[in-house]
Design a protein around this motif. Sequence first.
Motif, PDB file in Angstrom:
ATOM      1  N   HIS A  12       3.199   5.054  -2.989  1.00  0.00           N
ATOM      2  CA  HIS A  12       3.428   6.485  -2.758  1.00  0.00           C
ATOM      3  C   HIS A  12       4.891   6.807  -2.498  1.00  0.00           C
ATOM      4  N   LEU A  19      -2.817   8.787   2.160  1.00  0.00           N
ATOM      5  CA  LEU A  19      -3.350   7.646   2.897  1.00  0.00           C
ATOM      6  C   LEU A  19      -4.022   7.973   4.224  1.00  0.00           C
ATOM      7  N   TYR A  25      -7.703   7.077   4.508  1.00  0.00           N
ATOM      8  CA  TYR A  25      -7.906   6.172   3.367  1.00  0.00           C
ATOM      9  C   TYR A  25      -8.587   4.893   3.848  1.00  0.00           C
ATOM     10  N   LEU A  46       0.832  -1.207   0.000  1.00  0.00           N
ATOM     11  CA  LEU A  46       0.000   0.000   0.000  1.00  0.00           C
ATOM     12  C   LEU A  46       0.868   1.261   0.000  1.00  0.00           C
ATOM     13  N   PHE A  88      -9.000   1.198   3.960  1.00  0.00           N
ATOM     14  CA  PHE A  88      -8.156   0.040   3.687  1.00  0.00           C
ATOM     15  C   PHE A  88      -8.733  -1.151   4.431  1.00  0.00           C
TER      16      PHE A  88
END
Length: 156
Positions: free
Chosen positions: A91, A128, A131, A87, A133
């Motif tokens: 980025h 994130l 975010y 994940l 998840f």
Amino acid sequence: MKSNTSVLLSVAVAILGFIVISVSGINIPGQYLFVIGALATGLAIQFIPTTKSTNTSEEANTADFTTATLYVGNLPYRANEMAIRTLFSEHGKVISVRLMKDKHTGKRRGFGFVEMPEEDAKNAIAALNEYEFQDRSLKVREANERAPRNDDNSEN
């Protein structure tokens, strides 16, 4: 490096000694061959130039930037290090992932830390934080420095 070289050199000396003895018909006991081979190997290694290990490009790159440690909270308990690494890798470069576990039960505690280069960490926080998840809304921010722990129970 030298230990690998010495093993290879020892094997080479042993094979060479075996061939010389077999061809010449000289009868030399094995323990003497071993001592001769060990001495020859030890002398030869003294003259083998050592090569300074060069950094791979990845090692060199990790030394060229400052890192930031991110706190990642509200993690699903079923999330593992690889899922978090994947994940955050979207980025930027991920240096390490540590998910905290309860020391008594071994179960995950729902938070962890991700170490990234400073610029990548800023991007990850922006992308994130909050975010969704695995049905959880992540909390991502720069981690605070850990306070020094006072193990003695006396209050001063």
